[in-house]
Design a protein around this motif. Structure first.
Motif, PDB file in Angstrom:
ATOM      1  N   VAL A  51       0.707  -1.371   0.013  1.00  0.00           N
ATOM      2  CA  VAL A  51       0.000   0.008   0.077  1.00  0.00           C
ATOM      3  C   VAL A  51       0.884   1.352   0.010  1.00  0.00           C
ATOM      4  N   LEU A  52       0.703   2.181  -0.845  1.00  0.00           N
ATOM      5  CA  LEU A  52       1.305   3.437  -0.761  1.00  0.00           C
ATOM      6  C   LEU A  52       0.088   4.567  -0.143  1.00  0.00           C
ATOM      7  N   PHE A  53       0.751   5.105   0.852  1.00  0.00           N
ATOM      8  CA  PHE A  53      -0.195   6.175   1.403  1.00  0.00           C
ATOM      9  C   PHE A  53       0.422   7.648   0.890  1.00  0.00           C
ATOM     10  N   LEU A  54      -0.661   8.326   0.611  1.00  0.00           N
ATOM     11  CA  LEU A  54      -0.646   9.596   0.001  1.00  0.00           C
ATOM     12  C   LEU A  54      -0.898  10.682   0.634  1.00  0.00           C
ATOM     13  N   ASN A  55      -0.511  12.026   0.401  1.00  0.00           N
ATOM     14  CA  ASN A  55      -1.013  13.137   1.135  1.00  0.00           C
ATOM     15  C   ASN A  55      -2.062  13.582   0.096  1.00  0.00           C
ATOM     16  N   VAL A  56      -2.413  14.829   0.448  1.00  0.00           N
ATOM     17  CA  VAL A  56      -3.456  15.570  -0.406  1.00  0.00           C
ATOM     18  C   VAL A  56      -2.893  15.939  -1.703  1.00  0.00           C
ATOM     19  N   LYS A  57      -1.631  16.162  -1.851  1.00  0.00           N
ATOM     20  CA  LYS A  57      -1.044  16.585  -3.151  1.00  0.00           C
ATOM     21  C   LYS A  57      -0.587  15.069  -3.894  1.00  0.00           C
ATOM     22  N   ASN A  58      -1.076  14.031  -3.561  1.00  0.00           N
ATOM     23  CA  ASN A  58      -0.796  12.873  -4.067  1.00  0.00           C
ATOM     24  C   ASN A  58       0.873  12.130  -4.097  1.00  0.00           C
ATOM     25  N   GLN A  59       1.473  12.705  -2.807  1.00  0.00           N
ATOM     26  CA  GLN A  59       2.827  12.602  -3.008  1.00  0.00           C
ATOM     27  C   GLN A  59       2.880  11.393  -1.596  1.00  0.00           C
ATOM     28  N   ILE A  60       3.952  10.401  -2.179  1.00  0.00           N
ATOM     29  CA  ILE A  60       3.979   9.224  -1.227  1.00  0.00           C
ATOM     30  C   ILE A  60       4.542   9.675   0.236  1.00  0.00           C
ATOM     31  N   LEU A  61       3.790   9.423   1.173  1.00  0.00           N
ATOM     32  CA  LEU A  61       4.201   9.642   2.441  1.00  0.00           C
ATOM     33  C   LEU A  61       4.919   8.213   3.149  1.00  0.00           C
TER      34      LEU A  61
END
Length: 232
Positions: free
Chosen positions: A135-145
């Motif tokens: 799973v890739l977890f993303l922020n509101v800018k669709n950047q990988i956290l």
């Protein structure tokens, strides 16, 4: 003529301009065959065999070049003519290649399309011998956290628990997630289980308020987006 075409010759029998190291210097590494690149890493052959013969034996042992990525010291040493020193040289080069191919999460890699997600994951997942659900977890800018492997094994709805995935998403303050898993067969065609798991996670994300953007299936350097295929 490439040295790869004449593996039975000893290096000393090959014209100096056609030797792998000299060709690399003159023409660049991209001009060399896989056999010649491995021969450079091995450096020398044995009294009975050329380094090119040893390199060819390594390639034959692993069948596909990308299988070298998972080679162990014991496997390489088991190849006739390869001792510990040569095996260590190969493993060091393999590890450098692995590190170079992996994009770092710290760089805040941005996902703009299913291809972006696949490009991020393929170097690591395309040659795995077991199924990995990531799973890739993303922020509101669709950047990988954060990237996390949730489980390893055959995919089914009883194993993939939405609570585990979304608990981590809340912990990471993720705005959305992208799920991915690989098919060791190399064929990324979605199975009924893949589709069922996707729908279950989609519903859970809708309730919690953390969107499942896509579920990407990774094959042998190819991928399928379940969103693009209309399953989401």
């Amino acid at each position: 003529m490439s040295v790869a075409a004449i593996p039975e010759l000893m290096i000393r029998d090959v014209h100096i301009e056609d030797r792998p190291r000299e060709r690399l210097i003159r023409q660049g590494a991209q001009s060399l065959s896989n056999q010649e690149l491995i021969a450079i890493l091995l450096r020398t052959g044995t009294k009975q065999e050329s380094v090119l013969t040893l390199a060819n034996r390594v390639l034959n042992y692993f069948e596909k070049l990308h299988e070298l990525k998972h080679a162990t010291l014991e496997e390489i040493i088991s190849i006739k003519g390869i001792g510990e020193a040569k095996a260590v040289q190969l493993l060091a080069a393999i590890e450098l290649g692995r590190r170079l191919s992996q994009k770092q999460v710290d760089s805040r890699y941005t996902i703009r399309s299913p291809k972006d997600a696949a490009d991020y994951l393929i170097p690591e997942m395309s040659s795995l011998r077991q199924e990995h659900f990531v799973v890739l977890f993303l922020n509101v800018k669709n950047q990988i956290l954060h990237k996390q492997t949730i489980f390893i094994g055959s995919l089914n709805s009883s194993i993939v628990h939405p609570r585990e995935i979304f608990r981590e998403a809340v912990k990471r303050s993720a705005a959305s997630i992208i799920c991915a898993h690989n098919h060791p067969s190399g064929v990324p065609t979605p199975s009924p289980e893949d589709i069922e798991v996707t729908k279950r996670l989609l519903e859970a994300g809708f309730i919690i308020g953390i969107e499942l953007i896509d579920h990407v299936i990774i094959g042998d350097h190819q991928f399928i987006s379940l969103k693009e295929k209309g399953y989401m």
